[in-house]
Design a protein around this motif. Structure first.
Motif, PDB file in Angstrom:
ATOM      1  N   ALA A  24     -60.526 -35.880   4.668  1.00 28.02           N
ATOM      2  CA  ALA A  24     -59.867 -35.705   5.961  1.00 28.02           C
ATOM      3  C   ALA A  24     -59.404 -37.029   6.555  1.00 28.02           C
ATOM      4  N   ALA A  25     -60.033 -38.125   6.151  1.00 30.03           N
ATOM      5  CA  ALA A  25     -59.665 -39.432   6.703  1.00 30.03           C
ATOM      6  C   ALA A  25     -58.442 -40.025   6.018  1.00 30.03           C
ATOM      7  N   ALA A  26     -58.062 -39.479   4.879  1.00 23.63           N
ATOM      8  CA  ALA A  26     -56.935 -40.027   4.118  1.00 23.63           C
ATOM      9  C   ALA A  26     -55.683 -39.189   4.346  1.00 23.63           C
ATOM     10  N   VAL A  27     -54.529 -39.815   4.262  1.00 21.54           N
ATOM     11  CA  VAL A  27     -53.246 -39.112   4.307  1.00 21.54           C
ATOM     12  C   VAL A  27     -52.675 -39.166   2.898  1.00 21.54           C
ATOM     13  N   ASP A  28     -52.805 -38.055   2.175  1.00 24.31           N
ATOM     14  CA  ASP A  28     -52.440 -38.046   0.758  1.00 24.31           C
ATOM     15  C   ASP A  28     -50.987 -37.671   0.514  1.00 24.31           C
ATOM     16  N   CYS A  29     -50.301 -37.257   1.554  1.00 19.68           N
ATOM     17  CA  CYS A  29     -48.918 -36.805   1.395  1.00 19.68           C
ATOM     18  C   CYS A  29     -48.077 -37.572   2.408  1.00 19.68           C
ATOM     19  N   GLY A  30     -47.172 -38.422   1.941  1.00 16.75           N
ATOM     20  CA  GLY A  30     -46.500 -39.339   2.847  1.00 16.75           C
ATOM     21  C   GLY A  30     -45.146 -38.907   3.353  1.00 16.75           C
ATOM     22  N   THR A  31     -44.615 -37.773   2.865  1.00 19.37           N
ATOM     23  CA  THR A  31     -43.280 -37.346   3.269  1.00 19.37           C
ATOM     24  C   THR A  31     -43.135 -35.844   3.065  1.00 19.37           C
ATOM     25  N   HIS A  32     -42.239 -35.230   3.826  1.00 17.82           N
ATOM     26  CA  HIS A  32     -41.999 -33.797   3.663  1.00 17.82           C
ATOM     27  C   HIS A  32     -41.280 -33.494   2.352  1.00 17.82           C
ATOM     28  N   ARG A  33     -40.801 -34.524   1.666  1.00 18.75           N
ATOM     29  CA  ARG A  33     -40.140 -34.333   0.373  1.00 18.75           C
ATOM     30  C   ARG A  33     -41.124 -34.349  -0.800  1.00 18.75           C
ATOM     31  N   ASP A  34     -42.388 -34.569  -0.522  1.00 15.48           N
ATOM     32  CA  ASP A  34     -43.417 -34.581  -1.562  1.00 15.48           C
ATOM     33  C   ASP A  34     -43.542 -33.178  -2.166  1.00 15.48           C
ATOM     34  N   CYS A  35     -43.667 -33.107  -3.486  1.00 10.37           N
ATOM     35  CA  CYS A  35     -43.731 -31.798  -4.149  1.00 10.37           C
ATOM     36  C   CYS A  35     -44.978 -31.012  -3.770  1.00 10.37           C
ATOM     37  N   ARG A  36     -46.002 -31.672  -3.222  1.00 12.38           N
ATOM     38  CA  ARG A  36     -47.218 -30.966  -2.822  1.00 12.38           C
ATOM     39  C   ARG A  36     -47.007 -30.098  -1.592  1.00 12.38           C
ATOM     40  N   VAL A  37     -45.914 -30.305  -0.886  1.00 11.63           N
ATOM     41  CA  VAL A  37     -45.622 -29.514   0.313  1.00 11.63           C
ATOM     42  C   VAL A  37     -45.186 -28.091  -0.055  1.00 11.63           C
ATOM     43  N   LEU A  38     -44.674 -27.900  -1.253  1.00 12.48           N
ATOM     44  CA  LEU A  38     -44.139 -26.600  -1.671  1.00 12.48           C
ATOM     45  C   LEU A  38     -45.210 -25.507  -1.688  1.00 12.48           C
ATOM     46  N   PRO A  39     -44.816 -24.258  -1.418  1.00 13.60           N
ATOM     47  CA  PRO A  39     -45.720 -23.121  -1.676  1.00 13.60           C
ATOM     48  C   PRO A  39     -45.653 -22.782  -3.167  1.00 13.60           C
ATOM     49  N   HIS A  40     -46.525 -23.382  -3.950  1.00 15.97           N
ATOM     50  CA  HIS A  40     -46.390 -23.317  -5.404  1.00 15.97           C
ATOM     51  C   HIS A  40     -46.599 -21.912  -5.964  1.00 15.97           C
ATOM     52  N   HIS A  41     -47.302 -21.052  -5.247  1.00 17.30           N
ATOM     53  CA  HIS A  41     -47.467 -19.679  -5.738  1.00 17.30           C
ATOM     54  C   HIS A  41     -46.150 -18.915  -5.699  1.00 17.30           C
ATOM     55  N   MET A  42     -45.152 -19.428  -4.965  1.00 11.48           N
ATOM     56  CA  MET A  42     -43.827 -18.827  -4.919  1.00 11.48           C
ATOM     57  C   MET A  42     -42.825 -19.631  -5.746  1.00 11.48           C
ATOM     58  N   PHE A  43     -43.001 -20.937  -5.757  1.00  6.98           N
ATOM     59  CA  PHE A  43     -42.062 -21.822  -6.443  1.00  6.98           C
ATOM     60  C   PHE A  43     -42.265 -21.800  -7.962  1.00  6.98           C
ATOM     61  N   SER A  44     -43.511 -21.885  -8.387  1.00  8.15           N
ATOM     62  CA  SER A  44     -43.810 -21.905  -9.828  1.00  8.15           C
ATOM     63  C   SER A  44     -45.058 -21.072 -10.095  1.00  8.15           C
ATOM     64  N   PRO A  45     -44.970 -19.754  -9.897  1.00  4.14           N
ATOM     65  CA  PRO A  45     -46.172 -18.910  -9.985  1.00  4.14           C
ATOM     66  C   PRO A  45     -46.823 -18.874 -11.359  1.00  4.14           C
ATOM     67  N   SER A  46     -46.095 -19.202 -12.420  1.00  5.83           N
ATOM     68  CA  SER A  46     -46.690 -19.132 -13.754  1.00  5.83           C
ATOM     69  C   SER A  46     -47.312 -20.456 -14.198  1.00  5.83           C
ATOM     70  N   THR A  47     -47.251 -21.480 -13.347  1.00 11.65           N
ATOM     71  CA  THR A  47     -47.782 -22.796 -13.707  1.00 11.65           C
ATOM     72  C   THR A  47     -48.829 -23.234 -12.699  1.00 11.65           C
ATOM     73  N   ASP A  48     -49.952 -23.704 -13.196  1.00  9.40           N
ATOM     74  CA  ASP A  48     -51.013 -24.210 -12.336  1.00  9.40           C
ATOM     75  C   ASP A  48     -50.974 -25.738 -12.365  1.00  9.40           C
ATOM     76  N   TRP A  49     -50.378 -26.316 -11.322  1.00 12.13           N
ATOM     77  CA  TRP A  49     -50.323 -27.775 -11.214  1.00 12.13           C
ATOM     78  C   TRP A  49     -51.640 -28.245 -10.608  1.00 12.13           C
ATOM     79  N   GLN A  50     -52.532 -28.738 -11.447  1.00 13.09           N
ATOM     80  CA  GLN A  50     -53.899 -28.991 -11.012  1.00 13.09           C
ATOM     81  C   GLN A  50     -54.123 -30.372 -10.419  1.00 13.09           C
ATOM     82  N   ALA A  51     -53.207 -31.304 -10.619  1.00 15.35           N
ATOM     83  CA  ALA A  51     -53.489 -32.683 -10.192  1.00 15.35           C
ATOM     84  C   ALA A  51     -52.237 -33.365  -9.655  1.00 15.35           C
TER      85      ALA A  51
END
Length: 257
Positions: A97-124
């Motif tokens: 909670a003390a860290a900011v791991d995502c620095g921009t709204h363009r970061d791929c982690r912002v995506l709803p991956h269950h809708m964007f790539s439902p057949s792929t589990d991006w684990q890291a």
């Protein structure tokens, strides 16, 4: 603290041989997913809950994902093992909670991956290597496409008043993607509904999975189906003590008349 409970449901397809699963109700799953975009959250799971990516279709194991995959990397997740005290995870959560791991709204982690790539589990996706692999598969922020080759365009015409949060980073208010059909007809499922968009129609999709129909030159996206909403809970049956108390109060009221 919020508690989300699963329901025990049996698969409806022959390939699953009648297997049963602990599944989070679609509307509970949707509420749960939206909640983790409105603060920094720790998700503690006991058991093995699953979430359906096709909530309007008969239950099938191939449509189910674990809760951990849904929340990754947007919330802190702990799976109880029955031996480790939950308090042992609090220090790890404080560090997260003390860290900011995502620095921009363009970061791929912002995506709803269950809708964007439902057949792929991006684990890291917190690692540089996996983010590079993601870009190789789906393009960078300005040329983003999902696993069905549909463009996810980041527009400056943002909608709504919600300021969502991902991995301790506040997104621009109203941020979303315009998702365009790659063919004449395309379909998209959220955690509660199924959508169809034809031709020049498109969907506005927010990081928390909320869908708004877009319209262009007479073409409109439509909601085809929706998961049934859970029945309201039945009123609790009064205990014997409560019934006795109510009876005494009625008797006292009658004597005062």
């Amino acid at each position: 603290m919020k508690i989300f409970r699963t329901v025990f449901r049996r698969s409806a397809v022959r390939n699953d041989s009648g297997r049963s699963f602990h599944v989070l109700d679609p509307w509970e799953a949707d509420r749960f997913y939206r909640d983790i975009h409105r603060g920094y959250d720790a998700v503690f799971q006991a058991g093995q809950a699953r979430i359906s990516l096709q909530p309007t279709k008969p239950l099938e194991s191939s449509h189910l994902i674990p809760v951990s995959r849904l929340v990754r990397p947007k919330a802190f997740f702990v799976q109880f093992d029955g031996f480790t005290p939950p308090a042992n995870s609090f220090e790890d959560f404080d560090s997260w909670a003390a860290a900011v791991d995502c620095g921009t709204h363009r970061d791929c982690r912002v995506l709803p991956h269950h809708m964007f790539s439902p057949s792929t589990d991006w684990q890291a996706l917190e690692t540089e290597d996996q983010r590079q692999a993601f870009e190789a598969a789906h393009g960078g922020p300005t040329h983003l496409h999902d696993e069905k080759s549909r463009p996810w365009n980041q527009t400056n015409a943002w909608h709504g008043n919600d300021t969502l949060e991902v991995a301790r980073f506040d997104l621009p208010t109203g941020f979303h993607w315009d998702v365009v059909s790659a063919r004449n007809t395309s379909r998209m499922s959220s955690l509660t509904s199924a959508w169809r968009f034809d031709g020049k129609a498109y969907l506005n999709i927010s990081p928390d999975g909320f869908i708004r129909a877009g319209q262009s030159k007479g073409a409109t996206a439509t909601k085809e189906d929706e998961a049934p909403r859970p029945a309201p809970p039945e009123p609790a049956t009064p205990s014997k003590r409560e019934r006795d108390r109510a009876r005494r109060e009625r008797q006292r009221a009658q004597r005062r008349r």
